[in-house]
Design an enzyme around this catalytic site. Structure first.
Site, short mmCIF file in Angstrom:
data_model
loop_
_atom_site.label_atom_id
_atom_site.label_comp_id
_atom_site.label_asym_id
_atom_site.label_seq_id
_atom_site.Cartn_x
_atom_site.Cartn_y
_atom_site.Cartn_z
N HIS A 214 -14.41 38.67 61.22
CA HIS A 214 -13.45 37.55 61.29
C HIS A 214 -12.94 37.48 62.72
O HIS A 214 -13.14 38.40 63.52
CB HIS A 214 -12.30 37.73 60.29
CG HIS A 214 -11.47 38.97 60.52
ND1 HIS A 214 -10.64 39.13 61.61
CD2 HIS A 214 -11.35 40.10 59.78
CE1 HIS A 214 -10.04 40.30 61.53
NE2 HIS A 214 -10.47 40.92 60.44
N ASP A 341 -15.46 54.27 45.26
CA ASP A 341 -15.56 55.65 45.73
C ASP A 341 -14.18 56.29 45.74
O ASP A 341 -13.29 55.85 46.47
CB ASP A 341 -16.17 55.67 47.14
CG ASP A 341 -16.69 57.04 47.52
OD1 ASP A 341 -15.87 57.98 47.58
OD2 ASP A 341 -17.90 57.17 47.74
N SER A 356 -11.90 46.06 58.63
CA SER A 356 -12.64 44.81 58.78
C SER A 356 -13.79 45.00 59.76
O SER A 356 -13.60 45.49 60.88
CB SER A 356 -11.73 43.69 59.30
OG SER A 356 -10.77 43.35 58.33
#
Length: 395
Positions: A214, A341, A356
């Site tokens: 992003h 997980d 991110s």
């Protein structure tokens, strides 16, 4: 009879508008991965004809004529990238971005030498989020350049050249003299932004990298930062704040006294991109390159996310891809993912700020990168398709 002609004319205009609108939506340039076919929308009277095809080391280029009832109305260039492979990285890096000009992040009143409170920008066409690129036709490189030119004006009216949402416009403003014998515009500005995030992959053939998945948004204006240049540096992780419901966590890192490892050239809604110069500092093994998955190859089910929580080595953690929007080309929420997980959940609570850009892998292929988290459930988030990042990098 007159009304009938008006109705007919109205329907003809609607039909013409629909054709023009649909033809306008067909892009002039399309980038595809190998084995991916172009998808130009056809409708009554519209057809496509391939006219020219040329090849080079990285792929081939085709010109596609778009015809309307047999008459050519548009040409589309289609570039196909062959043998696309990337080295997934998943490590925390620091970023320094320098704006194209200086970014306006606020406005304020100023007390002049007569003890009058004035807001110089109040009656001007200036907005937060505008970028000052020139003053009196002199290019603005940073805040210091802006200060010098404004002080040289001695209070005379100055002409600002601004960039707003990709459009150039101008506005006049009169600097105010303060008791300190300085001239000011009453504008809060910045010329750089820093932060940490995850570098997604390295492409050996081009020496390029991609990160974040992003764009970097200015915290004051909430707009994508228009950069002139930038650099990525190594980063040390200071702490990890676990995510909780309605309280996103974060990885905090420092970029102080770190090594520059690459240059940033683009800050886009689909990530930041540039050239990587120092592979050693990130311990990148180019022999571990993976092919980029086509969208039809991505499956709902088990996958892994590659990330580093110690700042040194990257590790794969189990996730599930729960939804896939194969038609998504407009934002970075192509896949809905869930962290399963337990080790990752124990350390981070799920998806946190700083992760991110972490690569998503499935069946030995790079399928995308983590981009967003659901605040209501930090174990769930979104990922962008890998092909979107490759295409954005090649634009």
């Amino acid at each position: 009879m007159k009304n009938f002609k008006m109705i007919i004319t109205f329907f003809i205009l609607i039909i013409l508008y629909m054709y023009v609108a649909n033809l306008t939506l067909i892009p002039n340039h399309i980038i595809l991965l190998e084995k991916e076919d172009y998808n130009i929308k056809k409708f009554l009277g519209v057809d496509t004809i391939e006219t020219v095809s040329t090849s080079n080391d990285s792929g081939n280029t085709r010109n596609i004529d778009v015809t309307l009832f047999g008459t050519k109305v548009k040409q589309v260039t289609v570039d196909t990238i062959e043998n696309v492979q990337v080295v997934p990285i998943g490590k925390i890096i620091g970023m320094k971005l320098y704006t194209n000009g200086v970014l306006i992040v606020g406005m304020s009143e100023i007390e002049n030498i007569h003890n009058e409170v004035i807001n110089p920008a109040k009656s001007c066409d200036i907005q937060e989020g505008d970028t000052i690129v020139k003053v009196n036709n002199k290019e603005i490189e940073n805040i210091e350049t802006l200060k010098n030119i404004v002080n040289e004006s001695k209070g005379e009216n100055v002409l600002l050249t601004l960039m707003r949402d990709g459009v150039i416009l101008t506005s006049n403003i009169t600097p105010v003299q303060t008791e300190e014998q300085e001239y000011k515009l009453g504008l809060w500005v910045k010329d750089a932004a820093t932060g940490v995030g995850t570098i997604t992959y390295y492409e050996k053939n081009t020496g390029s990298f991609a990160a974040l998945g992003h764009g970097i948004i200015d915290s004051d204006t909430e707009k994508l930062i228009d950069i002139d240049s930038g650099e990525i540096v190594t980063s040390n992780i200071l702490s990890i704040t676990k995510a909780e419901i309605n309280n996103p966590g974060e990885i905090r890192g420092t970029i102080a006294n770190q090594k520059t490892i690459g240059e940033v050239s683009k800050n886009t809604q689909f990530g930041i991109y540039g050239k990587l110069d120092n592979l050693t500092s990130l311990n990148i093994d180019t022999s571990k390159a993976l092919p980029v998955a086509l969208r039809d190859e991505i499956q709902v089910g088990d996958a892994t996310v590659l990330c580093s929580l110690d700042g040194k080595s990257s590790k794969e953690y189990k996730i599930k891809i729960e939804k896939i929007n194969k038609n998504n080309n407009y934002d970075n929420k192509s896949m809905l993912i869930r962290v399963i997980d337990q080790e990752l959940i124990n350390q981070t609570g799920g998806i946190v700020r700083g992760l991110s850009g972490s690569p998503v892998l499935q069946n030995g292929k790079f399928v995308g990168a983590v981009t967003n988290v659901l605040v209501s459930n930090p174990e769930i988030g979104y990922a962008i398709f890998g092909d979107m990042m490759i295409k954005e990098m090649r634009k």
